[in-house]
Scaffold this motif. Structure first.
Motif, PDB file in Angstrom:
ATOM      1  N   PRO A 460       3.430 -10.841 -11.991  1.00 55.83           N
ATOM      2  CA  PRO A 460       4.371 -11.955 -11.833  1.00 55.83           C
ATOM      3  C   PRO A 460       4.776 -12.121 -10.366  1.00 55.83           C
ATOM      4  O   PRO A 460       4.624 -11.204  -9.552  1.00 55.83           O
ATOM      5  N   PRO A 519       7.711  -4.657 -17.197  1.00 58.14           N
ATOM      6  CA  PRO A 519       7.529  -5.047 -15.797  1.00 58.14           C
ATOM      7  C   PRO A 519       8.110  -4.043 -14.809  1.00 58.14           C
ATOM      8  O   PRO A 519       8.938  -3.189 -15.154  1.00 58.14           O
ATOM      9  N   CYS A 550      10.138 -12.617 -14.748  1.00 59.60           N
ATOM     10  CA  CYS A 550       9.115 -11.949 -15.560  1.00 59.60           C
ATOM     11  C   CYS A 550       9.007 -12.601 -16.938  1.00 59.60           C
ATOM     12  O   CYS A 550       7.907 -12.768 -17.477  1.00 59.60           O
TER      13      CYS A 550
END
Length: 709
Positions: A460, A519, A550
């Protein structure tokens, strides 16, 4: 000084051995769980047997087993349980002379740990540090000849009032000549800091043991003392280092002649390696080292070079060769091995001392290399780019620990997305071989369950352009073209890193048809020092925005259903969970906060003092940054909460006290939201017992399935 006088002047606060009854485990091996993990290996001097931690009985306990798959002469598998007590074991170290195994346990699963020693046959079990009320102790290294083990003892505010003098130091085999202090009255070495105010730090003179901006004296601050302790109890403890208000103080290595000790100190994000002269406890070389694994380096056989895993004046940690003068002061350094885009995560040396074993963290996946850095003198020649040395092929993605095993061997703890953590043996640098007592890959999950899911790396991008990372787990049988309900799981730290390793929690959620996205937002490790420091101070607001970014990434990629997203995390991840629910209430259907901080002010007031010392650098000072901490606290925005919440906490958690979950759940209920609190008995900040971990996974899975299903 006469021995009886010296004994009278020894600190009352110094660790004292407490004999325990011999554990029956050496003669009684219980039936193991099929799905179990083995980790933290430490081998005997010959490399024939390995001590390790294993949860095959449902609790992490101390075991030993043969390095090879050979059976014992009596036909048994040679596996022995050395301590059958209920307290989880966290660290293990076999002495260089083979006579003792030292290990750290967590009584009641809590944060106040103690160090024990036991003989390899299970006899002679004793507490060597941490037996004093309200104290805590953890392992350092062994003296090269095995005559003593280093331990660090943390005393609460006021706890060191019992200590009177460090005059009880005495010489011991292999410890070097330690100068005695004349009994010129009672004194508190914590008040004096470390001897030697002038410290060479890569060209800078300063005192690394100054108290980092302490206000109004030292009242209410913890004291840490690092000692050499004779497990036989014949000699008095030897004080190596002492510091008031310290975050950590670990003895990582001792030179062979006993002149120098390598000590790791400082708060998270500001760790330092300090070379200490054992004769006067004076500080020599001081260099910055990276967070992560505490075993940061090793002295060369003659003590003239320090091999150090460090990010000193660097973006990524590398292997440095640091030259030392006769007083242990900095005399120059060079880079022995480096990578342009990743950290040196683990450093160890084979038993012969001639081979360095390096584990590089390449975007979350380990790359293992064997190198012979002693081939050239420190400071001569060019650095070895690309890590250098010979690469060792690994069966799984992540190296968790490296330890020497005999003259040329090495043992590894390996973890991966398809297996539970196990121990592997590298005899003489050959290909790794799984130990027979580590669980097989096919035993990672119970019979009949879906196989583990191998995650996919995602990248991301935050709204300010900073590149992030993470791993996405797709639930088995899920139609790849349809967005799925998704749990965003946030790791702790904040400087931890999400790795592609098997997680029973993720497996539970995936089995219920829920995808998992794990993440790495800013503040995580593995992406360079700038990324790790990007959440300091007001940068934490950007980390909160990273969570939303994210979510947007997996939604726009068509992976996650925007109407069925939940957030979940442990420790700092628990804080981020609560914060995300009140900063971005429109994004989530529910949340599960595990051992998270809901109010940073009450967290600082309630946590262990040495944890507060370390956390202040990451989050802000509880006095100077009071307004910042208030603005970053989820409790300050709890009116914005819109969705149900499950909070989970260990009853003995003194890292993040249970009151942090209790007050957030109470506030949520007062505002009319569904909120529940699950308290796990006999657990601390980490959940170590198999029955409690299972209960947690199932409760969290039920909750998430209810609101996302």
């Amino acid at each position: 000084m006469a021995a009886d006088t010296r004994d009278q002047l020894t600190w009352a606060a110094a660790p004292a051995a407490v004999p325990l009854a011999d554990a029956p485990g050496g003669r009684d091996t219980p039936r193991p769980l099929t799905a179990h993990a083995c980790w933290y290996p430490s081998a005997d001097p010959a490399g024939e047997r390995i001590a390790f931690v294993c949860d095959r009985t449902g609790v992490p306990q101390l075991w030993t087993g043969p390095a090879s798959g050979d059976r014992e002469p009596d036909g048994t598998d040679g596996l022995r349980l050395l301590d059958s007590g209920p307290d989880p074991v966290t660290e293990v170290a076999w002495s260089p002379d083979g006579r003792w195994i030292a290990y750290t346990v967590a009584p009641g699963g809590g944060e106040l740990t103690r160090v024990l020693c036991v003989r390899p046959d299970g006899t002679g079990r004793r507490i060597v540090a941490g037996a004093e009320p309200d104290s805590s102790a953890y392992l350092g290294c062994w003296a090269p000849d095995g005559s003593a083990v280093a331990v660090t003892v943390a005393l609460p505010p006021g706890g060191a009032a019992r200590l009177l003098s460090d005059a009880g130091r005495q010489d011991g085999p292999g410890l070097g000549a330690l100068e005695e202090t004349a009994p010129d009255g009672v004194r508190d070495p914590f008040a004096e800091g470390w001897a030697g105010a002038g410290v060479e730090d890569g060209g800078r003179d300063r005192d690394p043991f100054a108290e980092d901006g302490a206000e109004g004296g030292d009242g209410g601050r913890d004291r840490l003392g690092a000692y050499l302790v004779d497990p036989d109890g014949v000699r008095s403890p030897v004080l190596l280092a002492a510091e008031r208000g310290a975050a950590t103080l670990r003895v990582c290595d001792l030179s062979r002649d006993g002149r120098f000790a390598l000590v790791r100190r400082g708060p998270r994000g500001r760790r330092e390696a300090v070379v200490v002269r054992t004769a006067d406890r004076g500080a020599g070389c001081v260099l910055r080292v990276a967070d992560g694994d505490p075993w940061i380096g090793r002295f060369s056989p003659d003590g003239s070079t320090l091999w150090l895993r460090s990010d000193h004046e660097r973006e990524f940690a590398a292997l440095l060769a640091v030259r030392l003068d006769q007083e242990g002061r900095y005399a120059g350094s060079s880079v022995a091995a480096e990578r342009a885009d990743c950290d040196l995560e683990l450093l160890a040396f084979a038993g012969d001392g001639g081979t360095a074993v390096l584990a590089w963290n390449v975007r979350g996946v380990s790359e293992l290399r064997l190198l012979e850095p002693q081939a050239g003198r420190a400071g001569v020649g060019e650095p070895v780019a690309g890590g250098g040395g010979r690469e060792v092929e690994l069966a799984h993605e992540v190296v968790v620990r490296i330890a020497a095993a005999g003259p040329g061997g090495v043992v590894l703890a390996l973890a991966g997305s398809q297996r539970r953590t196990g121990v592997w043996w590298l005899p003489g640098g050959a290909a790794p071989v799984r130990t027979a007592w580590s669980s097989r890959d096919e035993d990672a999950v119970p019979p009949g369950a879906a196989p583990p899911v191998r995650p996919v790396a995602l990248s991301p991008v935050a709204r300010d352009g900073l590149g992030l990372g993470g791993w996405y787990y797709r639930a088995p049988g899920r139609d790849g073209d349809r967005p799925a309900p998704c749990v965003v799981h946030l790791h702790g730290g904040p400087e931890d890193q999400e790795r592609p390793v098997f997680s029973p929690l993720y497996h539970e959620l995936l089995g219920r048809g829920l995808d998992v996205f794990a993440p790495d937002v800013r503040g995580s490790s593995g992406y360079g020092r700038s990324f790790t420091d990007a959440d300091l101070g007001t940068g934490r607001f950007a980390a909160l925005s990273d969570v939303a970014d994210c979510v947007a990434h997996v939604v726009l990629a068509g992976l996650a259903d925007p109407a069925r997203v939940a957030v979940m995390g442990h420790s700092y991840g628990g804080y981020l969970t609560m914060a995300s629910l009140v900063w971005h209430p429109e994004l989530f259907r529910t949340g599960v906060a595990v051992c998270g901080m809901s109010d940073l002010e009450t967290f600082f007031a309630g946590t262990e003092p040495w944890i507060a010392e370390s956390a202040a650098h990451k989050y802000g000072h509880p006095e100077r940054d009071r307004e910042l901490l208030r603005s970053l606290s989820p409790m300050s925005r709890v009116d914005a909460l819109r969705v149900p919440l499950l909070a989970v906490h260990g009853e003995h958690d003194t890292n993040v006290p249970p009151g942090e979950s209790e007050q957030f759940v109470r506030a949520a209920r007062e505002r009319g939201h569904a909120a529940e609190l699950l308290v796990l008995r006999e657990e601390g900040h980490e959940f170590r017992r198999a029955d409690n971990r299972r209960r947690f996974r199932r409760r969290a899975g039920d909750w998430l399935e209810r609101y996302l299903g």
